[in-house]
Design a protein around this motif. Sequence first.
Motif, short mmCIF file in Angstrom:
data_model
loop_
_atom_site.label_atom_id
_atom_site.label_comp_id
_atom_site.label_asym_id
_atom_site.label_seq_id
_atom_site.Cartn_x
_atom_site.Cartn_y
_atom_site.Cartn_z
N LYS A 70 42.44 3.96 19.37
CA LYS A 70 42.66 2.70 19.67
C LYS A 70 43.78 2.11 20.00
CE LYS A 70 38.41 1.65 17.96
NZ LYS A 70 37.18 1.60 19.04
N LYS A 71 44.87 3.19 20.62
CA LYS A 71 46.02 2.68 21.20
C LYS A 71 45.94 1.78 22.31
CE LYS A 71 49.30 6.11 19.30
NZ LYS A 71 50.41 6.76 19.27
N SER A 72 46.99 1.09 22.50
CA SER A 72 46.88 0.27 23.86
C SER A 72 47.96 0.76 24.56
CB SER A 72 47.02 -1.33 23.20
OG SER A 72 48.52 -1.26 22.48
N ASP A 73 48.70 1.74 24.65
CA ASP A 73 49.63 2.23 25.76
C ASP A 73 49.08 2.08 27.13
OD1 ASP A 73 49.44 3.44 23.11
OD2 ASP A 73 51.39 4.29 23.55
N GLY A 74 49.87 1.53 27.98
CA GLY A 74 49.41 1.78 29.43
C GLY A 74 49.39 3.26 29.99
N VAL A 75 48.41 3.45 30.63
CA VAL A 75 48.36 4.83 31.29
C VAL A 75 48.10 4.68 32.87
CG1 VAL A 75 47.03 6.98 31.30
CG2 VAL A 75 47.40 5.62 29.27
N ILE A 76 49.00 5.57 33.60
CA ILE A 76 48.85 5.73 35.00
C ILE A 76 48.72 7.19 35.24
CG2 ILE A 76 49.87 5.45 37.13
CD1 ILE A 76 51.49 3.35 36.38
N ILE A 77 47.45 7.55 35.78
CA ILE A 77 47.17 9.01 35.97
C ILE A 77 47.96 9.20 37.29
CG2 ILE A 77 45.45 10.74 36.44
CD1 ILE A 77 43.69 9.08 35.04
N ILE A 78 48.73 10.45 37.26
CA ILE A 78 49.54 10.86 38.54
C ILE A 78 49.00 12.20 38.70
CG2 ILE A 78 51.51 9.39 38.32
CD1 ILE A 78 53.11 11.63 37.10
N SER A 79 48.26 12.63 39.74
CA SER A 79 47.66 13.99 39.87
C SER A 79 47.57 14.33 41.20
CB SER A 79 46.31 13.86 39.17
OG SER A 79 45.72 15.11 39.36
N ALA A 80 47.80 15.66 41.67
CA ALA A 80 47.49 16.23 42.91
C ALA A 80 46.07 16.47 43.29
CB ALA A 80 48.14 17.55 42.76
N LYS A 81 45.07 16.09 42.00
CA LYS A 81 43.76 16.28 42.35
C LYS A 81 43.09 14.97 42.72
CE LYS A 81 41.30 18.49 39.34
NZ LYS A 81 40.68 18.87 38.09
N ASN A 82 43.13 14.72 43.97
CA ASN A 82 42.90 13.35 44.73
C ASN A 82 41.41 13.28 44.72
OD1 ASN A 82 43.13 10.78 45.56
ND2 ASN A 82 43.69 11.43 47.47
N LEU A 84 37.48 11.75 44.06
CA LEU A 84 36.84 10.63 43.53
C LEU A 84 36.39 10.85 42.07
CD1 LEU A 84 36.24 7.54 44.34
CD2 LEU A 84 33.90 8.76 45.15
N ASP A 85 35.67 11.80 41.65
CA ASP A 85 35.33 12.08 40.70
C ASP A 85 36.44 12.01 39.44
OD1 ASP A 85 32.74 12.46 41.35
OD2 ASP A 85 32.97 14.79 41.51
N ASP A 86 37.47 12.71 39.59
CA ASP A 86 38.73 12.63 39.04
C ASP A 86 39.23 11.05 38.47
OD1 ASP A 86 38.87 15.35 38.22
OD2 ASP A 86 39.88 15.61 39.99
N LYS A 87 39.18 10.49 39.76
CA LYS A 87 39.83 8.98 39.82
C LYS A 87 38.75 8.12 38.98
CE LYS A 87 41.50 5.37 42.68
NZ LYS A 87 41.62 4.85 44.09
N ILE A 88 37.38 8.26 39.03
CA ILE A 88 36.48 7.42 38.43
C ILE A 88 36.43 7.85 36.74
CG2 ILE A 88 34.05 7.36 38.16
CD1 ILE A 88 33.60 7.39 40.95
N SER A 89 36.49 9.23 36.48
CA SER A 89 36.71 9.66 35.34
C SER A 89 37.84 8.91 34.44
CB SER A 89 36.65 11.25 35.17
OG SER A 89 35.50 11.73 35.53
N GLY A 90 38.82 9.11 35.09
CA GLY A 90 40.17 8.66 34.39
C GLY A 90 40.13 7.12 34.20
N ALA A 95 42.13 4.56 31.78
CA ALA A 95 43.40 4.48 32.15
C ALA A 95 43.55 3.10 33.12
CB ALA A 95 43.38 5.83 33.41
N ASP A 96 44.75 2.90 33.31
CA ASP A 96 45.12 1.23 33.86
C ASP A 96 45.13 1.39 35.54
OD1 ASP A 96 45.78 -0.79 31.78
OD2 ASP A 96 46.60 1.04 31.06
N ASP A 97 45.54 2.87 36.10
CA ASP A 97 45.75 3.10 37.45
C ASP A 97 45.81 4.79 37.77
OD1 ASP A 97 46.45 2.68 39.93
OD2 ASP A 97 48.24 1.31 39.59
N TYR A 98 45.66 4.88 38.83
CA TYR A 98 45.58 6.29 39.34
C TYR A 98 46.33 6.32 40.65
CZ TYR A 98 43.50 10.93 40.32
OH TYR A 98 43.10 12.24 40.57
N LEU A 99 47.39 7.22 40.49
CA LEU A 99 48.44 7.61 41.75
C LEU A 99 48.25 9.07 42.20
CD1 LEU A 99 50.17 5.76 43.84
CD2 LEU A 99 51.99 6.57 41.84
N ALA A 100 47.82 9.20 43.34
CA ALA A 100 47.59 10.89 43.92
C ALA A 100 49.20 11.11 44.34
CB ALA A 100 46.43 10.64 45.17
#
Length: 225
Positions: A70-82, A84-90, A95-100
């Motif tokens: 139940k933590k409310s920390d904002g999360v941005i995924i930064i990943s080389a794995k661009n 669609l499946d990873d983005k949707i899963s995150g 996650a609040d955002d996803y940046l490749a």
Amino acid sequence: MKILLIEDERQLSKSILTYLKSEKYSCDLAENFETAEEKLELYEYDCILLDITLPDGNGLQLLKQLKENKKSDGVIIISAKNSLDDKISGLQLGADDYLAKPFHLSELGARISAVIRRKHFKGNSSITVNDLEIHSEAKLISFKSKPIDFTRKEFDILLYLAVNKNKIISKNAIAEHIAEDNIQFFDNFDFLYAHIKNIKKKLAAIGAQDCIKSVYGMGYKLEAL
């Protein structure tokens, strides 16, 4: 604002940390799953930059644990794995955002600001408490439109208390928030007392009410009057 970077690529993490510190963020670094897990159990962050592929685990598992706790920390995924499946899963995990990768640091900065605005400022870049207007991005505090000259640590403390207005925040929590990874070098709260004293002095000098209350044996509270 306090950021946790979870990234095992040292050259990239060095560049990101240098940039974020130039933008006046407080930053912690975790280069593997185990260290990240420890930091997430001990501290709270305004934004977490999370790499999916870590040498000893999957970043998405950390995200899952965050949400289960139940933590409310904002999360941005930064990943080389661009993918669609990873983005949707995150995003489905919370996650609040996803940046490749690769990305421009200025874009990362804009994404972080957007997440923090949504989490703490209801989409705005400032918060107002008792005629004190605190601008998170400009790192500026004013009272009735008159700017007050605070140091970075004083700004961080006042913003932290304002975001948590009317809540008692322990001295330990405030100390951890402003000391970053150096908290182990402090064996008392004298540095915190000095910062609080200076904040109160500067607020009094400009005519602002003393809204920072010391709660004996517990910590401090910023009272919204």
